[in-house]
Write a protein that holds these residues in place. Structure first.
Motif, PDB file in Angstrom:
ATOM      1  N   PHE A  35      39.236  34.201  43.375  1.00 55.25           N
ATOM      2  CA  PHE A  35      38.136  33.299  43.041  1.00 55.25           C
ATOM      3  C   PHE A  35      38.411  32.600  41.708  1.00 55.25           C
ATOM      4  CE2 PHE A  35      35.193  35.380  46.015  1.00 55.25           C
ATOM      5  CZ  PHE A  35      35.737  36.643  46.116  1.00 55.25           C
ATOM      6  N   LEU A  47      30.282  30.123  41.022  1.00 53.86           N
ATOM      7  CA  LEU A  47      31.481  30.173  41.864  1.00 53.86           C
ATOM      8  C   LEU A  47      31.999  28.757  42.083  1.00 53.86           C
ATOM      9  CD1 LEU A  47      33.453  31.705  43.732  1.00 53.86           C
ATOM     10  CD2 LEU A  47      31.788  31.364  45.573  1.00 53.86           C
ATOM     11  N   ARG A  50      36.946  29.843  46.356  1.00 58.58           N
ATOM     12  CA  ARG A  50      37.504  31.145  46.725  1.00 58.58           C
ATOM     13  C   ARG A  50      38.630  30.934  47.725  1.00 58.58           C
ATOM     14  NH1 ARG A  50      33.287  31.347  50.723  1.00 58.58           N
ATOM     15  NH2 ARG A  50      34.195  31.874  52.746  1.00 58.58           N
ATOM     16  N   ARG A  95      39.297  40.302  44.137  1.00 58.58           N
ATOM     17  CA  ARG A  95      38.519  41.365  44.760  1.00 58.58           C
ATOM     18  C   ARG A  95      39.252  41.882  45.983  1.00 58.58           C
ATOM     19  NH1 ARG A  95      32.777  39.854  46.673  1.00 58.58           N
ATOM     20  NH2 ARG A  95      33.604  39.792  48.769  1.00 58.58           N
ATOM     21  N   ASN A 100      35.299  48.632  51.538  1.00 62.50           N
ATOM     22  CA  ASN A 100      33.972  48.043  51.651  1.00 62.50           C
ATOM     23  C   ASN A 100      33.777  46.962  50.595  1.00 62.50           C
ATOM     24  OD1 ASN A 100      31.257  47.484  51.863  1.00 62.50           O
ATOM     25  ND2 ASN A 100      30.626  49.343  50.792  1.00 62.50           N
ATOM     26  N   GLN A 101      33.682  45.746  51.031  1.00 69.73           N
ATOM     27  CA  GLN A 101      33.625  44.639  50.084  1.00 69.73           C
ATOM     28  C   GLN A 101      32.385  44.692  49.227  1.00 69.73           C
ATOM     29  OE1 GLN A 101      34.441  40.710  51.659  1.00 69.73           O
ATOM     30  NE2 GLN A 101      35.437  41.639  53.425  1.00 69.73           N
ATOM     31  N   ALA A 102      31.290  45.135  49.823  1.00 69.36           N
ATOM     32  CA  ALA A 102      30.042  45.145  49.070  1.00 69.36           C
ATOM     33  C   ALA A 102      30.112  46.114  47.907  1.00 69.36           C
ATOM     34  CB  ALA A 102      28.886  45.507  49.990  1.00 69.36           C
ATOM     35  N   GLY A 103      30.984  47.093  48.008  1.00 69.61           N
ATOM     36  CA  GLY A 103      31.070  48.077  46.934  1.00 69.61           C
ATOM     37  C   GLY A 103      32.258  47.859  46.034  1.00 69.61           C
ATOM     38  N   THR A 104      32.891  46.718  46.148  1.00 70.69           N
ATOM     39  CA  THR A 104      34.099  46.444  45.381  1.00 70.69           C
ATOM     40  C   THR A 104      33.821  45.350  44.364  1.00 70.69           C
ATOM     41  OG1 THR A 104      35.419  46.995  47.320  1.00 70.69           O
ATOM     42  CG2 THR A 104      36.525  45.838  45.535  1.00 70.69           C
ATOM     43  N   ALA A 105      34.025  45.660  43.108  1.00 67.31           N
ATOM     44  CA  ALA A 105      33.716  44.714  42.045  1.00 67.31           C
ATOM     45  C   ALA A 105      34.828  43.699  41.858  1.00 67.31           C
ATOM     46  CB  ALA A 105      33.486  45.462  40.739  1.00 67.31           C
ATOM     47  N   LEU A 106      34.472  42.614  41.234  1.00 70.68           N
ATOM     48  CA  LEU A 106      35.453  41.599  40.864  1.00 70.68           C
ATOM     49  C   LEU A 106      36.212  42.054  39.630  1.00 70.68           C
ATOM     50  CD1 LEU A 106      33.188  38.458  41.242  1.00 70.68           C
ATOM     51  CD2 LEU A 106      35.203  38.948  42.611  1.00 70.68           C
ATOM     52  N   PHE A 108      38.267  40.389  36.575  1.00 74.37           N
ATOM     53  CA  PHE A 108      38.386  39.076  35.956  1.00 74.37           C
ATOM     54  C   PHE A 108      39.588  38.970  35.034  1.00 74.37           C
ATOM     55  CE2 PHE A 108      34.504  36.989  37.185  1.00 74.37           C
ATOM     56  CZ  PHE A 108      33.642  38.026  37.486  1.00 74.37           C
TER      57      PHE A 108
END
Lengths: 118, 117
Positions: A35, A47, A50, A95, A100-106, A108
């Protein structure tokens, strides 16, 4: 562990010109997202664009496009026809898509401050 | 689009006091929320991952007893900075992921500027 590197702390461009911001990353994963985020003086993260790693085609959003080189682990952002409103800090981020994408932080990069002059 | 709110937007407190920052999802339910800290002209550093109904997962170097996270519901997560000190002064940003779409987009709150005197 994954890392994101932005080697340009500051960049400048004139209005209507084109500028490219660099980003490299390191990962052993094969499936991930990349991203570019913009953070204006308001500090709100926005954003910009991506890229899914499995897609060979470079993402494009109006004046913003990326050059994604998976083998080289490079992900640069090109801003065409720069506008005064593009002045901001830009962050490259990674990322993982393996879990599990929802539980994976970005993750930076350190950011690049872009100034635009008229 | 989705909206994430944070309250307060800025807070000034005395050293030794505790400060609570709220992060709310206004449009959708989020099982996971992230808390980041950002020092001036620096990047966002992940502090912890907040999971609804379970304990938060803290990044290495982040004191869990100092930065208390409570994910009380699918729309609310709070970060409490306990016994704040001047070095805790920073910009705190929450973020959450919207599930259910083909792509799990991550949304950010507007941030909270904490100043500890």
């Amino acid at each position: 562990a994954q890392t994101v590197t932005q080697s340009q702390p500051e960049m400048s461009v004139q209005e209507a010109e084109t500028v490219t911001l660099s980003c490299t990353y390191d990962t052993s994963e094969s499936d991930y997202y990349l991203f570019w985020y913009k953070q204006p003086p308001s500090r709100q993260m926005i954003l910009v664009i991506r890229q899914e790693a499995y897609k060979q085609q470079n993402a494009t959003e109006n004046r913003f496009s990326v050059n994604f080189q998976k083998a080289a682990k490079s992900f640069s952002l090109k801003i065409s026809d720069s506008q005064l409103g593009d002045a901001a800090m830009y962050f490259c981020a990674y990322r993982s898509a393996v879990h599990n994408q929802a539980g994976t932080a970005l993750i930076f990069g350190k950011g690049t401050t872009l100034s635009v002059s008229s | 689009g989705a909206v994430v709110s944070q309250h307060p937007s800025r807070v000034i407190c005395k050293s030794g006091t505790s400060v609570k920052i709220e992060c709310r999802s206004l449009d959708f339910q989020a099982t996971t929320m992230f808390w980041y800290r950002q020092f001036p002209k620096q990047s966002l550093m992940l502090m912890a991952t907040s999971n609804e109904g379970s304990k938060a997962t803290y990044e290495q170097g982040v004191e869990k007893d100092k930065f208390l996270i409570n994910h009380a519901s699918l729309t609310l997560s709070t970060l409490t900075v306990t016994s704040a000190h001047p070095e805790d002064s920073s910009f705190y940003i929450c973020s959450l992921v919207r599930q259910g779409l083909s792509y799990n987009e991550q949304f950010f709150g507007p941030g909270t500027r904490l100043t500890v005197l």
